[in-house]
Design a protein around this motif. Structure first.
Motif, PDB file in Angstrom:
ATOM      1  N   PRO A  73      16.241  57.154  43.332  1.00 55.78           N
ATOM      2  CA  PRO A  73      15.071  57.471  44.177  1.00 55.78           C
ATOM      3  C   PRO A  73      13.955  56.430  44.098  1.00 55.78           C
ATOM      4  CG  PRO A  73      15.810  59.437  43.012  1.00 55.78           C
ATOM      5  CD  PRO A  73      16.616  58.305  42.468  1.00 55.78           C
ATOM      6  N   ASP A  74      13.761  55.820  42.911  1.00 54.77           N
ATOM      7  CA  ASP A  74      12.687  54.834  42.752  1.00 54.77           C
ATOM      8  C   ASP A  74      13.102  53.422  43.162  1.00 54.77           C
ATOM      9  OD1 ASP A  74      10.967  56.777  41.781  1.00 54.77           O
ATOM     10  OD2 ASP A  74      11.531  56.404  39.682  1.00 54.77           O
ATOM     11  N   LYS A  75      14.369  53.205  43.398  1.00 57.80           N
ATOM     12  CA  LYS A  75      14.892  51.870  43.690  1.00 57.80           C
ATOM     13  C   LYS A  75      14.388  50.830  42.680  1.00 57.80           C
ATOM     14  CE  LYS A  75      15.653  52.596  48.645  1.00 57.80           C
ATOM     15  NZ  LYS A  75      15.392  52.090  50.015  1.00 57.80           N
ATOM     16  N   PRO A  76      14.637  51.056  41.384  1.00 59.94           N
ATOM     17  CA  PRO A  76      14.143  50.128  40.362  1.00 59.94           C
ATOM     18  C   PRO A  76      14.831  48.777  40.469  1.00 59.94           C
ATOM     19  CG  PRO A  76      15.675  51.693  39.396  1.00 59.94           C
ATOM     20  CD  PRO A  76      15.457  52.140  40.809  1.00 59.94           C
ATOM     21  N   ALA A  77      14.071  47.719  40.178  1.00 58.45           N
ATOM     22  CA  ALA A  77      14.573  46.358  40.352  1.00 58.45           C
ATOM     23  C   ALA A  77      14.149  45.476  39.189  1.00 58.45           C
ATOM     24  CB  ALA A  77      14.048  45.766  41.657  1.00 58.45           C
ATOM     25  N   LEU A  78      14.849  44.358  39.052  1.00 60.94           N
ATOM     26  CA  LEU A  78      14.479  43.343  38.072  1.00 60.94           C
ATOM     27  C   LEU A  78      14.676  41.966  38.665  1.00 60.94           C
ATOM     28  CD1 LEU A  78      17.305  41.947  36.830  1.00 60.94           C
ATOM     29  CD2 LEU A  78      17.430  44.146  35.646  1.00 60.94           C
ATOM     30  N   LEU A  79      13.953  41.007  38.127  1.00 65.30           N
ATOM     31  CA  LEU A  79      14.096  39.603  38.484  1.00 65.30           C
ATOM     32  C   LEU A  79      14.546  38.833  37.253  1.00 65.30           C
ATOM     33  CD1 LEU A  79      10.873  38.934  40.608  1.00 65.30           C
ATOM     34  CD2 LEU A  79      13.221  38.755  41.451  1.00 65.30           C
ATOM     35  N   ILE A  80      15.500  37.944  37.437  1.00 67.60           N
ATOM     36  CA  ILE A  80      15.954  37.060  36.370  1.00 67.60           C
ATOM     37  C   ILE A  80      15.504  35.641  36.684  1.00 67.60           C
ATOM     38  CG2 ILE A  80      17.959  36.091  35.176  1.00 67.60           C
ATOM     39  CD1 ILE A  80      19.462  38.681  35.815  1.00 67.60           C
ATOM     40  N   GLU A 144      18.276  41.487  21.998  1.00 64.84           N
ATOM     41  CA  GLU A 144      19.216  40.835  21.107  1.00 64.84           C
ATOM     42  C   GLU A 144      20.634  41.098  21.589  1.00 64.84           C
ATOM     43  OE1 GLU A 144      17.867  40.664  16.737  1.00 64.84           O
ATOM     44  OE2 GLU A 144      17.145  42.629  17.399  1.00 64.84           O
ATOM     45  N   HIS A 145      21.554  40.358  21.023  1.00 64.75           N
ATOM     46  CA  HIS A 145      22.951  40.449  21.410  1.00 64.75           C
ATOM     47  C   HIS A 145      23.463  41.890  21.331  1.00 64.75           C
ATOM     48  CE1 HIS A 145      27.097  38.999  21.888  1.00 64.75           C
ATOM     49  NE2 HIS A 145      27.433  39.880  20.970  1.00 64.75           N
ATOM     50  N   GLY A 146      24.133  42.318  22.398  1.00 64.95           N
ATOM     51  CA  GLY A 146      24.730  43.647  22.427  1.00 64.95           C
ATOM     52  C   GLY A 146      23.855  44.725  23.028  1.00 64.95           C
ATOM     53  N   GLU A 147      22.574  44.439  23.230  1.00 64.66           N
ATOM     54  CA  GLU A 147      21.686  45.437  23.823  1.00 64.66           C
ATOM     55  C   GLU A 147      21.899  45.521  25.335  1.00 64.66           C
ATOM     56  OE1 GLU A 147      18.016  45.086  20.602  1.00 64.66           O
ATOM     57  OE2 GLU A 147      17.651  44.690  22.721  1.00 64.66           O
ATOM     58  N   ARG A 148      21.328  46.557  25.928  1.00 66.49           N
ATOM     59  CA  ARG A 148      21.405  46.749  27.369  1.00 66.49           C
ATOM     60  C   ARG A 148      20.013  46.829  27.975  1.00 66.49           C
ATOM     61  NH1 ARG A 148      26.086  51.388  28.443  1.00 66.49           N
ATOM     62  NH2 ARG A 148      27.840  50.251  27.481  1.00 66.49           N
ATOM     63  N   VAL A 149      19.888  46.319  29.186  1.00 66.92           N
ATOM     64  CA  VAL A 149      18.673  46.477  29.978  1.00 66.92           C
ATOM     65  C   VAL A 149      19.073  47.250  31.222  1.00 66.92           C
ATOM     66  CG1 VAL A 149      16.823  45.320  31.224  1.00 66.92           C
ATOM     67  CG2 VAL A 149      17.731  44.302  29.114  1.00 66.92           C
ATOM     68  N   SER A 150      18.471  48.421  31.408  1.00 66.38           N
ATOM     69  CA  SER A 150      18.897  49.324  32.483  1.00 66.38           C
ATOM     70  C   SER A 150      17.873  49.405  33.599  1.00 66.38           C
ATOM     71  CB  SER A 150      19.145  50.731  31.929  1.00 66.38           C
ATOM     72  OG  SER A 150      20.186  50.724  30.981  1.00 66.38           O
ATOM     73  N   ILE A 151      18.372  49.496  34.824  1.00 63.93           N
ATOM     74  CA  ILE A 151      17.564  49.853  35.996  1.00 63.93           C
ATOM     75  C   ILE A 151      18.332  50.961  36.717  1.00 63.93           C
ATOM     76  CG2 ILE A 151      16.215  47.752  36.375  1.00 63.93           C
ATOM     77  CD1 ILE A 151      18.456  46.877  38.361  1.00 63.93           C
ATOM     78  N   GLY A 152      17.775  52.151  36.725  1.00 69.03           N
ATOM     79  CA  GLY A 152      18.486  53.277  37.294  1.00 69.03           C
ATOM     80  C   GLY A 152      19.776  53.520  36.530  1.00 69.03           C
ATOM     81  N   ASP A 153      20.883  53.584  37.266  1.00 67.00           N
ATOM     82  CA  ASP A 153      22.181  53.799  36.639  1.00 67.00           C
ATOM     83  C   ASP A 153      22.955  52.502  36.420  1.00 67.00           C
ATOM     84  OD1 ASP A 153      21.858  56.590  36.557  1.00 67.00           O
ATOM     85  OD2 ASP A 153      22.492  56.772  38.652  1.00 67.00           O
ATOM     86  N   LEU A 154      22.338  51.388  36.689  1.00 69.30           N
ATOM     87  CA  LEU A 154      22.954  50.087  36.453  1.00 69.30           C
ATOM     88  C   LEU A 154      22.408  49.478  35.171  1.00 69.30           C
ATOM     89  CD1 LEU A 154      22.698  48.590  40.062  1.00 69.30           C
ATOM     90  CD2 LEU A 154      24.639  49.820  39.049  1.00 69.30           C
ATOM     91  N   TYR A 155      23.196  48.609  34.551  1.00 67.98           N
ATOM     92  CA  TYR A 155      22.677  47.959  33.347  1.00 67.98           C
ATOM     93  C   TYR A 155      23.220  46.549  33.225  1.00 67.98           C
ATOM     94  CZ  TYR A 155      27.154  48.728  30.863  1.00 67.98           C
ATOM     95  OH  TYR A 155      28.471  48.712  30.480  1.00 67.98           O
ATOM     96  N   THR A 170      22.810  35.303  27.946  1.00 68.80           N
ATOM     97  CA  THR A 170      23.441  35.530  29.240  1.00 68.80           C
ATOM     98  C   THR A 170      23.390  37.019  29.525  1.00 68.80           C
ATOM     99  OG1 THR A 170      24.920  33.618  29.124  1.00 68.80           O
ATOM    100  CG2 THR A 170      25.644  35.463  30.487  1.00 68.80           C
ATOM    101  N   TYR A 171      22.979  37.385  30.732  1.00 71.62           N
ATOM    102  CA  TYR A 171      22.935  38.787  31.146  1.00 71.62           C
ATOM    103  C   TYR A 171      24.171  39.073  31.999  1.00 71.62           C
ATOM    104  CZ  TYR A 171      18.013  38.421  29.769  1.00 71.62           C
ATOM    105  OH  TYR A 171      16.842  38.217  29.058  1.00 71.62           O
ATOM    106  N   VAL A 172      24.928  40.088  31.622  1.00 73.28           N
ATOM    107  CA  VAL A 172      26.185  40.405  32.303  1.00 73.28           C
ATOM    108  C   VAL A 172      26.127  41.836  32.822  1.00 73.28           C
ATOM    109  CG1 VAL A 172      28.692  40.465  32.097  1.00 73.28           C
ATOM    110  CG2 VAL A 172      27.374  38.898  30.654  1.00 73.28           C
ATOM    111  N   THR A 173      26.460  42.028  34.087  1.00 74.37           N
ATOM    112  CA  THR A 173      26.496  43.384  34.633  1.00 74.37           C
ATOM    113  C   THR A 173      27.541  44.207  33.893  1.00 74.37           C
ATOM    114  OG1 THR A 173      28.015  42.653  36.372  1.00 74.37           O
ATOM    115  CG2 THR A 173      25.661  42.744  36.927  1.00 74.37           C
ATOM    116  N   GLY A 174      27.342  45.515  33.900  1.00 71.37           N
ATOM    117  CA  GLY A 174      28.136  46.402  33.065  1.00 71.37           C
ATOM    118  C   GLY A 174      29.597  46.487  33.458  1.00 71.37           C
TER     119      GLY A 174
END
Length: 293
Positions: A73-80, A144-155, A170-174
């Motif tokens: 509903p919030d359409k959360p977003a991030l910029l890399i 740090e390595h192994g952590e997740r950054v989430s936006i909505g149901d994506l990470y 490096t950021y990798v989609t789930g």
């Protein structure tokens, strides 16, 4: 081998069976100055969550990436890897798409441009800056390595890939059926398309970069899409499989790679004296203490 416009298009479409292109991909040796490529999911429920844009800043040849969960509903977003000079462009696009910017993230402390994270924080209340803890930089959130950054149901999964600098990630989609496929790896300067970042400053180490790439990036599925922080030859996207086969540096054995990296004889980065101190404080260059006379 010469890659024709048709064969390149056909190749990329085959790599992305669950994505619907909202515009025709350009030949790899052409690009537009701002919006490069857009992907929106269609057939699968997981892919339909993701809105993706690849943006370009021509002076430093930097790619900025916008990702959002448009099913939320919030359409959360991030910029890399945002750039200070294109913050207004990025925010205009975010507004037009009806998104809510949550994170402004960096893959590392850049030496060739000033990050846009500081300006974004001043223009959009509540936005949090993100960078690796190992970078030694300032930010709202350290990863740090192994952590997740989430936006909505994506990470995004965080993978430590030091070597270009000591704090590169490096950021990798789930992975999994509930995440967009094929996966996407935002490699910063660790892996460029048919190249890699230099290792002769900022705590860089060729040995470490080689190990990082081969253990953290080249172990991803071969159809994983590689999106680098920069490109200087007109390319937009590669895959893990392509770089494992065709990267002229990273396909070599480690000792040959180290020899290549030690003999690049690259010029001193023209923006480093401005960019590094600014980026160590989240890009808020105007807040740096004045130097004594």
């Amino acid at each position: 081998m010469v890659v024709t416009r048709f064969s390149r298009l056909q190749h990329l479409l085959l790599l992305q069976p669950r994505f619907q292109q909202s515009r025709v991909l350009r030949h790899p040796l052409t690009r537009t100055p701002t919006l490069i490529r857009s992907v929106m999911g269609s057939s699968s429920s997981s892919s339909s969550k993701l809105l993706f844009r690849q943006l370009f800043e021509k002076e430093s040849s930097t790619y900025t990436y916008l990702l959002a969960d448009i099913s939320h509903p919030d359409k959360p977003a991030l910029l890399i890897d945002p750039v200070d000079k294109t913050v207004d462009r990025d925010l205009k696009l975010i507004s037009e798409l009806g998104l809510k910017l949550v994170y402004a993230m960096n893959t590392h402390v850049h030496a060739d441009h000033v990050t846009g994270t500081g300006l974004l924080k001043t223009k959009v209340p509540g936005v949090k800056s993100v960078i690796s803890k190992a970078s030694g930089s300032k930010a709202d959130k350290f990863v740090e390595h192994g952590e997740r950054v989430s936006i909505g149901d994506l990470y995004l999964e965080v993978r430590a890939t030091p070597g270009h600098t000591a704090g590169c990630v490096t950021y990798v989609t789930g992975e999994g059926a509930d995440q967009p496929q094929p996966r996407m790896a935002f490699t910063g300067d660790a892996v460029l398309i048919r190249g890699c970042g230099r290792t002769d400053f900022q705590g860089g180490c060729a040995d470490q970069l080689y190990e990082s790439v081969h253990s953290q990036i080249f172990t991803l599925p071969k159809d994983t899409l590689i999106y680098p922080a920069h490109d200087y030859k007109g390319f937009e996207v590669s895959t893990v499989g392509e770089e494992m086969q065709h990267n002229p540096r990273l396909t070599k054995d480690k000792e040959t790679f180290k020899t290549i990296m030690s003999n690049l004889n690259l010029a001193y980065p023209k923006m480093i004296d401005v960019a590094l101190p600014a980026n160590m404080v989240c890009g808020l260059q105007d807040l740096l203490p004045s130097q004594p006379n």
